[in-house]
Design a protein around this motif. Structure first.
Motif: not given
Lengths: 575, 363
Positions: B232, B262, B266-267, B274, B278, B315, B319, B323
């Motif tokens: 991320i 996810f 993100a990458e 993101v 989101v 969700f 996430l 993270i």
């Protein structure tokens, strides 16, 4: 209704937390994580450590690098071990069990490549590449191998290179060595490893989590180590190797004027480029890895009579023409002492006793001298002590204490006394040069790739032994006669005056009756010695050893006469 | 003409949620496409299989588009015992450390995914006719959720078990549970937590400990979490570009097509991606909350609440764990993660929501 609003706030609150966290990771900490992701996927695969070239004194290449290929595997990726073994054992001709052992071992980092086999042949490479699709986790990786021009001929001299062992790693960890590194394992390769080894090259590749190479990003060539110039003369080395033939034993040739080793051969030898076939034989009685010149410890036998003669003449125990009768047998107290010649030598003086190697004569002299004086002289000539030659693992031999030895046995070099062939070579050289004990050495110069001299070995005079010139004359005359008409007559070369001494070394007193070790030391030319030789034959006879020495001397000196001042002559160090 | 437009607008707004879920499904397929170009999983053809699941889901949409959700109330009498049987089978048959699947030939399904929806409907149906403020009702509710909760927890599937708790709390909350009752439950949980810790499998405890300190074991338990963060973080603001992710493509991050999907977003799309993603999801969840608010029928309202909690829970937890602000419990991101059971349950949930929106206003 407030309860639904609570759910809404709840969702909003946590969504915000997630976004803040992502902001932190992706914006604030971006440089840090970016670096980590780069480190993750870029790996440097070493392509071998280049080593310097080893030259002989005339610039002939003895050892150099050549490109090669290794078979490597990623332990993590080997899923179907049986299938891999099935395919590889056929191609590599490997034993299934050892292959399985290597493949299934627990590795610290299962993603790191492990070498399965070095120096693949081109046939093996093509066979493996054909089957590569069936072998996930197996790769062919480039590397550097060492090529030895004379192969077995310089095996003990140059040694070999191999993967660092666990013990070595523990010792050298602080110097930046790591597992799988190739280092010199014996001989010059080991002794001068720090000079020879260069800086490894590598390819920078993008790899995935399993270590699979995705693409090549860059390439860094390795930097070679320093070159080494030896005192060895490849021509003489070759001659010595050929003349020793299939016999077990060793030959060392030295310049008696300065201690430069010109040749060093030991047999049986191993093939330094293909060690695997010899590894099983390590435990074998033939000991192919044993460098007999510096590690073989034998009783010196009759060669020790040189010491007995010097001590006798120097101490005045005996004069040149004092005669002793040899009847072939002598009784001392309750012991019977035999001469090697059953019928005896009759009345002999020292001028005849040495050429015929009369045990009764030297035994009688030794009794008069006493053990202490013999030991004193032997030690004075540096017997029973490492010579300090620049090879690893030199043995010292053994000089007994006065209580352990009896004068009869000691005076003819039997009993608990042992010496190494290199010590005897040093002894004959000292006789040849009139009392100087040089430290034998092999490496003359270490030169960087830019041509700078990193290190230069100059002859080192360890000590000078005073020998009366009259004693020296008598001794040298006797040694000359050994070859002229004595026990070493087979060393005789037409047109060359040689001084030498035979020796029959019994391994140990308990081994009497077993085949003996034949030895011969000599120097030539008689008037101006340039070459000193020691020949040691396991289970051979001393006349055979003399024969070999003679042939070597002939090949060195006789053609030289025809073309004056050729390579060996011009390069040899002048005092 | 005007009438026609109005009709169209209505029809769109009626189907609004279903159409919107297809946006999420489409995003998911794009991400999976990118992921499928990576190594290791490329050959497995999971993208094709996911597309197949989307088609099956669409077929359900077609069949049930006009069904009345109230029919579900009766169905619970069949489905609830059935799912308990399936969960028991998984538990008995379950091989390996965390077996969650039941297979019928080529067809595998994950009963725990369906259990969530069935528990939502069963609990809603039960509470719609009773008052939760009465202790026996609360107790029975706890049993309804408690049995599948324990079966799932023993699998062990910590993630789904947590979702069950959230579903119960969500529905009970909307059904009017009192503050006292809540505090009481909370106390019971606190007091029984040592017991919970005791039944937890070793690896579940490890995960919680690893969450507290990921550097405990960077190549082992902490590997996923660390690699997820690297993935991320290395995306930066605009990302490495579609299909350009090195972390996921080169498989440093395991399970990037399921629980850690996810990370791919993100990458490859960075913080910008993101943010957009989101917000889309947030909008979707808010739409469900609107349905909860509008629905007057208790059963519909509770079901909608349960579905909202289920989606929101997935969700936030998914996430959160990717993270690194929540322990790694292994639950998918609905509509995005690869997995047939999860996708079908998500689509069915949206169909039900749409039906609630359509029919509950008829009264």
């Amino acid at each position: 209704m407030e309860r639904e609003d609570f759910l809404k706030k709840f969702l909003f609150f946590f969504t915000c937390i997630i976004l803040v966290r992502c902001f932190y990771l992706q914006i604030v900490r971006y440089p840090y994580y970016y670096q980590l992701s780069i480190k993750n996927c870029i790996r440097v695969i070493e392509t071998g450590i280049p080593r310097g070239i080893i030259y002989d004194r005339n610039g002939r290449v003895l050892a150099k690098d050549a490109p090669s290929a290794n078979l490597v595997f990623v332990p993590y990726d080997i899923k179907d071990v049986e299938k891999v073994i099935e395919i590889l054992s056929d191609i590599l001709n490997y034993d299934r069990e050892s292959l399985r052992k290597k493949l299934t071992r627990k590795y610290i980092n299962p993603f790191d490549r492990v070498v399965l086999k070095r120096n693949l042949t081109s046939l093996e490479i093509s066979l493996i590449e054909e089957n590569l699709y069936r072998l996930p986790g197996i790769f062919v990786q480039e590397d550097i191998k060492r090529v030895y021009t004379f192969g077995k001929g310089t095996a003990h001299l140059l040694g070999y290179i191999g993967e660092i062992s666990k013990e070595q790693l523990d010792r050298l960890k602080n110097k930046g060595f790591k597992m799988g590194d190739i280092i010199g394992q014996d001989g010059i390769e080991k002794k001068y490893d720090e000079y020879l080894r260069g800086i490894p090259g590598g390819i920078q590749v993008e790899v995935d989590a399993l270590g699979h190479q995705r693409r090549i990003l860059g390439r860094k060539e390795g930097t070679s180590g320093n070159d080494i110039i030896l005192s060895i003369d490849a021509t003489i080395q070759e001659i010595a190797y050929e003349e020793l033939g299939e016999k077990k034993g060793c030959i060392a040739i030295m310049d008696p004027r300065n201690g430069e080793i010109l040749a060093l051969v030991s047999k049986p030898a191993f093939d330094p480029e293909n060690l695997i076939s010899y590894l099983d034989e390590r435990k074998h009685s033939e000991k192919p890895f044993l460098n007999r010149v510096i590690k073989g410890q034998y009783p010196p036998g009759s060669i020790f009579k040189i010491i007995t003669e010097i001590s006798a003449l120097e101490t005045g125990i005996i004069k040149e023409y004092d005669r002793i009768e040899c009847t072939g047998i002598m009784e001392v107290r309750d012991r019977v002492f035999h001469c090697w010649k059953e019928e005896g030598h009759g009345w002999v003086d020292i001028n005849l006793a040495l050429p015929f190697s009369c045990n009764i004569f030297f035994g009688t002299v030794g009794m008069k001298l006493g053990v202490s004086r013999l030991i004193e002289f032997a030690k004075n000539f540096e017997l029973g002590k490492p010579t300090g030659i620049d090879l690893p693992g030199e043995a010292s031999g053994y000089i007994p204490s006065p209580y352990e030895a009896d004068p009869l046995n000691l005076s003819i070099g039997q009993g608990p006394i042992t010496t190494t062939p290199i010590q005897l070579l040093n002894l004959i050289s000292t006789v040849a040069n009139g009392g100087n004990i040089w430290q034998p050495f092999i490496v003359k110069k270490i030169i960087s790739k830019k041509g700078e001299i990193i290190k230069e070995n100059t002859p080192y005079l360890k000590k000078t032994v005073y020998i009366d010139s009259e004693t020296l004359d008598i001794l040298r005359k006797g040694l000359k006669n050994v070859v002229e008409f004595g026990t070493g007559v087979r060393a005789k070369v037409k047109g060359l005056e040689i001084a030498g001494k035979t020796g029959t070394a019994q391994r140990a007193a308990t081994e009497i009756g077993l085949p003996t070790h034949g030895a011969f030391v000599c120097y030539a030319p008689f008037d101006n010695p340039k070459i000193a030789i020691v020949v040691f034959l396991d289970y051979g006879s001393s006349p055979e050893a003399a024969d070999i020495a003679g042939k070597i001397l002939k090949r060195i000196f006789i053609p030289e006469k025809m073309e004056e001042g050729n390579e060996t002559e011009t390069e040899i160090y002048e005092e | 003409m005007k009438q026609k437009l109005k009709y169209m607008r209505n029809s769109i707004s009626e189907k609004n949620l279903i159409s919107f879920s297809y946006i999420l499904i489409f995003i998911g397929l794009c991400i999976l496409f990118s992921a499928s170009k990576g190594i290791v999983l490329a050959k497995e053809g999971f993208l094709i299989r996911q597309i197949l699941w989307v088609l099956i889901g669409t077929f359900f949409v077609y069949i049930f588009r006009n069904s009345d959700y109230r029919g579900l109330e009766k169905a619970t009498y069949i489905f609830y015992p059935l799912i308990l049987i399936f969960l028991s089978i998984v538990l008995v048959k379950g091989e390996g450390r965390a077996s969650r699947w039941i297979g019928f030939g080529w067809f595998y399904f994950q009963p725990s995914e369906f259990a969530k929806l069935i528990v939502i409907i069963t609990l809603s149906s039960y509470l719609s006719r009773r008052d939760i403020r009465r202790f026996p009702v609360l107790f029975t509710s706890l049993i309804i959720v408690g049995i599948p909760f324990l079966l799932v927890f023993k699998q062990p599937n910590l993630g789904t078990a947590i979702i069950f708790i959230l579903i119960f709390l969500g529905i009970a909350y909307i059904a009017g549970i009192t503050r006292k009752q809540l505090i009481g439950l909370f106390l019971i949980v606190i007091l029984s937590s040592p017991l919970l810790w005791a039944i937890m499998r070793e690896y579940q405890r490890e995960r919680i400990l690893t969450f507290i300190n990921p550097m405990r074991d960077p190549l082992g338990k902490g590997y996923n979490l660390l690699q997820a963060k690297i993935t991320i973080g290395s995306g930066g603001f605009i990302g490495k570009g579609f299909m350009q992710g090195t972390q996921t493509k080169l498989a440093f991050l395991p399970e990037y097509h399921t629980d850690f999907i996810f990370c791919v977003i993100a990458e490859e799309f960075g913080f910008l991606g993101v943010l957009i993603f989101v917000l889309i999801y947030y909008y979707f969840l808010n739409k469900i909350l609107e349905i909860v608010k509008e629905t007057k029928d208790d059963f519909g309202k509770f079901v909608a609440t349960g579905i909202f909690v289920m989606f929101a829970g997935h969700f936030l937890i998914n996430l959160g764990m990717t993270i690194g602000i929540f322990p790694i419990v292994g639950i998918p991101l609905p509509f995005i993660s690869y997995g047939g059971s999860s996708l079908i349950v998500s689509i069915l949930s949206v169909i039900i929501l749409s039906s609630i929106k359509n029919y509950s206003t008829l009264f």
